[in-house]
Design an enzyme around this catalytic site. Structure first.
Site, PDB file in Angstrom:
ATOM      1  N   PHE A  60       4.799  -3.323   7.515  1.00 46.94           N
ATOM      2  CA  PHE A  60       5.617  -2.905   6.378  1.00 46.94           C
ATOM      3  C   PHE A  60       5.956  -1.424   6.396  1.00 46.94           C
ATOM      4  O   PHE A  60       6.307  -0.849   5.372  1.00 46.94           O
ATOM      5  CB  PHE A  60       4.927  -3.305   5.068  1.00 46.94           C
ATOM      6  CG  PHE A  60       4.661  -4.784   5.005  1.00 46.94           C
ATOM      7  CD1 PHE A  60       5.708  -5.698   5.039  1.00 46.94           C
ATOM      8  CD2 PHE A  60       3.370  -5.264   4.963  1.00 46.94           C
ATOM      9  CE1 PHE A  60       5.463  -7.063   5.015  1.00 46.94           C
ATOM     10  CE2 PHE A  60       3.116  -6.630   4.928  1.00 46.94           C
ATOM     11  CZ  PHE A  60       4.171  -7.533   4.963  1.00 46.94           C
ATOM     12  N   CYS A  61       5.898  -0.830   7.569  1.00 43.28           N
ATOM     13  CA  CYS A  61       6.240   0.584   7.736  1.00 43.28           C
ATOM     14  C   CYS A  61       7.740   0.710   7.948  1.00 43.28           C
ATOM     15  O   CYS A  61       8.379  -0.178   8.528  1.00 43.28           O
ATOM     16  CB  CYS A  61       5.481   1.138   8.953  1.00 43.28           C
ATOM     17  SG  CYS A  61       5.856   2.873   9.310  1.00 43.28           S
ATOM     18  N   GLY A  62       8.315   1.797   7.496  1.00 43.84           N
ATOM     19  CA  GLY A  62       9.729   2.058   7.710  1.00 43.84           C
ATOM     20  C   GLY A  62      10.085   2.181   9.191  1.00 43.84           C
ATOM     21  O   GLY A  62      11.255   2.067   9.563  1.00 43.84           O
TER      22      GLY A  62
END
Length: 183
Positions: A60-62
């Site tokens: 869920f990291c950019g």
């Protein structure tokens, strides 16, 4: 058969095991569980003598779209021996709570075919052995998608921040240097 003759094969196995351990770089000693599989990856057996890119990931990291670039890099160089190891981690609070969700992001959403492990600690005293040695040789990951380029002897030759995309010319140059390293 005298007892001493039974000891000879055991000693031979012991010393051959030591010889194998001596050939395995410190970085690759140990094993990690493969993502959503019932198997562990013996790092030395699987990766010794191969150039590597090791990256800590988070679903869920950019920076998660970098999975596509890492997969493209792997496809481009795998026939030359390059291996990519993705190690999911929740150290920066952006990883799924269970491996099934992590696997979905990696395999379904981004089509990853390179080696992925179950989530691991990558920073501090609780870090997995692989990341402790990476930190000793360079530095701990500053964020998700921190990339390490490792030569065939198990030495970090370069590390790159999350901001460095997998198609960055300096990153590619480091990968090609690792590929050119002699065993």
């Amino acid at each position: 058969m005298p007892m001493r003759w039974l000891a000879v094969p055991a000693l031979l196995m012991f010393f051959s095991g030591l010889a194998q351990a001596a050939e395995c770089p410190e970085l690759l000693q140990g094993s990690l569980p493969k993502l959503r599989a019932k198997e562990s990856i013996d790092l030395c057996q699987r990766f010794a003598g191969k150039p590597l890119v090791v990256v800590n990931t988070a679903s869920f990291c950019g920076f998660a779209p970098q999975f596509k670039g890492l997969e493209a890099l792997y496809q481009r160089y795998k026939d030359q021996g390059l291996e990519v190891i993705g190690v999911p981690s929740n150290d920066f609070r952006q990883e799924a709570k269970d491996g099934a969700e992590t696997a979905k992001v990696c395999y379904v959403n981004y089509g990853v075919t390179f080696t992925m492990t179950e989530p691991q600690k990558v920073r501090g005293d609780d870090a997995t052995h692989l990341f402790k040695v990476l930190a000793e040789q360079s530095s701990s990951p500053k964020w998700n998608f921190y990339k390490y380029v490792v030569d065939r002897q198990g030495n970090v030759i370069a590390n790159f921040s999350s901001l460095t995309k997998p198609d960055n010319p300096e990153f590619i140059e480091a990968v090609e240097k690792a590929l050119a390293s002699k065993r």
